[in-house]
Design an enzyme around this catalytic site. Structure first.
Site, short mmCIF file in Angstrom:
data_model
loop_
_atom_site.label_atom_id
_atom_site.label_comp_id
_atom_site.label_asym_id
_atom_site.label_seq_id
_atom_site.Cartn_x
_atom_site.Cartn_y
_atom_site.Cartn_z
N LYS A 216 -8.59 -41.08 -65.58
CA LYS A 216 -7.95 -40.12 -66.49
C LYS A 216 -7.20 -40.86 -67.60
O LYS A 216 -7.38 -40.59 -68.79
CB LYS A 216 -6.99 -39.22 -65.71
CG LYS A 216 -6.33 -38.16 -66.58
CD LYS A 216 -5.08 -37.59 -65.94
CE LYS A 216 -3.90 -38.52 -66.21
NZ LYS A 216 -2.61 -37.92 -65.82
N ASP A 234 -7.09 -33.95 -65.91
CA ASP A 234 -5.75 -33.85 -65.34
C ASP A 234 -5.65 -32.56 -64.53
O ASP A 234 -6.66 -31.87 -64.30
CB ASP A 234 -4.69 -33.92 -66.43
CG ASP A 234 -4.68 -32.69 -67.32
OD1 ASP A 234 -5.60 -31.85 -67.20
OD2 ASP A 234 -3.74 -32.56 -68.14
#
Length: 348
Positions: A216, A234
């Site tokens: 991420k 996320d």
């Protein structure tokens, strides 16, 4: 005398024979009478059937000088056609339909959030990398309030790698989990100095090798510091793509792969911004503002949150420096009078 008597007897006999002959003839013809009697009821029945038709014809014939009156409609109950079942998007959806709907959602969100961007303040890849690591388990607003002091004191990876951990912890305390985050940012700074000459690498495999950096964080840096497409999975992104039935996966890496297959690679970075912005402002975790959602017609999960438009508007969130969680107008209202994007969220 005898002759006269004989003649009379012969005459009587002849008369008797004629009478008998007439009776025999009458008996032979008598069976025809019942047939005539049977034919009579048939004629009467036919006459009765024809009579209503004549009467009806008389009733239907208009009377001169009187307006025509339409006959009354039958009062028998008529069964209404069954209501069509409305199928929400995503139910029994083909692969082609899913791709089309997903891309349309992204186009709609692009119009709602034309200025979507990373909400972390940064001036170079190193600052973005550190800020993204610090954003775990806290808000971007809180990070933006913390990093100015951090970067003012430690502007380079060399400076942060050689810092006093206790001093860094004190600066990062407002971000939460400050001890673990101090170890991460100091560790990745040391790795940058020792392995990459103090420069942030622009390859995924190199970034994820740094302490505290996952896929991420790596995609945030690659997409926004180096212009290399990537999908940022996320918590907001995970929640929304499952609500939209883009995928049923729960593992971030599998979600990334499933969503990436729905879009051209060139759209991955902007798609991430659109989804994350929508998750922060409208499609909240606990109570999404369904009644104020611009893509409600495309959402299979419509109705999980507040559907009343007026009540939904009160759930919209808009963050600005110093005003966390302030509720303002829908995203479309964040344009100026000329239709240009207003200052981005998080700006001073």
């Amino acid at each position: 005398m005898k002759k006269a008597a004989a003649q009379q007897s012969a005459a009587k006999k002849t008369a008797a024979e004629k009478t008998a002959a007439k009776k025999t003839a009458a008996k032979k013809t008598s069976p025809a009478k019942p047939a005539a009697k049977k034919a009579a009821p048939a004629r009467k029945a036919a006459a009765k059937k024809a009579a209503p038709a004549k009467k009806a014809a008389v009733k239907k014939a208009p009377v001169a000088g009187k307006p025509l009156v339409a006959p009354k409609k039958a009062t028998a109950a008529v069964k209404a056609a069954p209501a069509k079942t409305v199928v929400r998007p995503g139910k029994g959806e083909s692969r082609t339909a899913l791709v089309r709907r997903a891309r349309r959602i992204n186009r709609e969100l692009a119009q709602v959030y034309p200025y979507a961007h990373p909400e972390l303040d940064f001036e170079n890849p190193f600052q973005l990398l550190v800020a993204t690591v610090l954003s775990a388990q806290t808000t971007d607003l809180r990070v933006n309030q913390t990093t100015p002091a951090l970067f003012a004191k430690y502007p380079t990876p060399e400076d942060l790698a050689a810092a006093n951990p206790e001093e860094v912890e004190e600066i990062l305390r407002p971000c939460g989990f400050f001890r673990a985050k101090t170890r991460s940012v100091m560790g990745l700074s040391k790795a940058l100095v020792e392995r990459f000459g103090g420069e942030v690498p622009d390859r995924l495999e190199d970034l994820v090798s740094l302490p505290g950096v996952g896929r991420k964080t790596a995609f945030v840096v690659l997409g926004n510091a180096f212009g290399r497409p990537g999908i940022t999975v996320d918590t907001h992104f995970q929640r929304l793509v499952r609500r939209w039935k883009w995928t049923d996966e729960t593992d971030p890496d599998k979600i990334e792969a499933a969503v990436a297959a729905l879009f051209p690679k060139s759209e991955w970075t902007d798609l991430s911004h659109h989804v994350i912005w929508h998750g922060r402002r409208i499609c909240h975790a606990r109570k999404p503002a369904c009644g104020a959602c611009p893509i409600a017609a495309l959402c299979p999960s419509y109705g999980e949150g507040e559907t009343d438009p007026e009540k939904a508007k009160k759930l919209l969130k808009y963050e600005k420096a110093g005003l966390p969680g302030q509720r303002l107008k829908p995203p479309q209202a964040y344009l100026d009078a000329g239709g240009r994007p207003a200052p981005p969220l998080g700006a001073g």
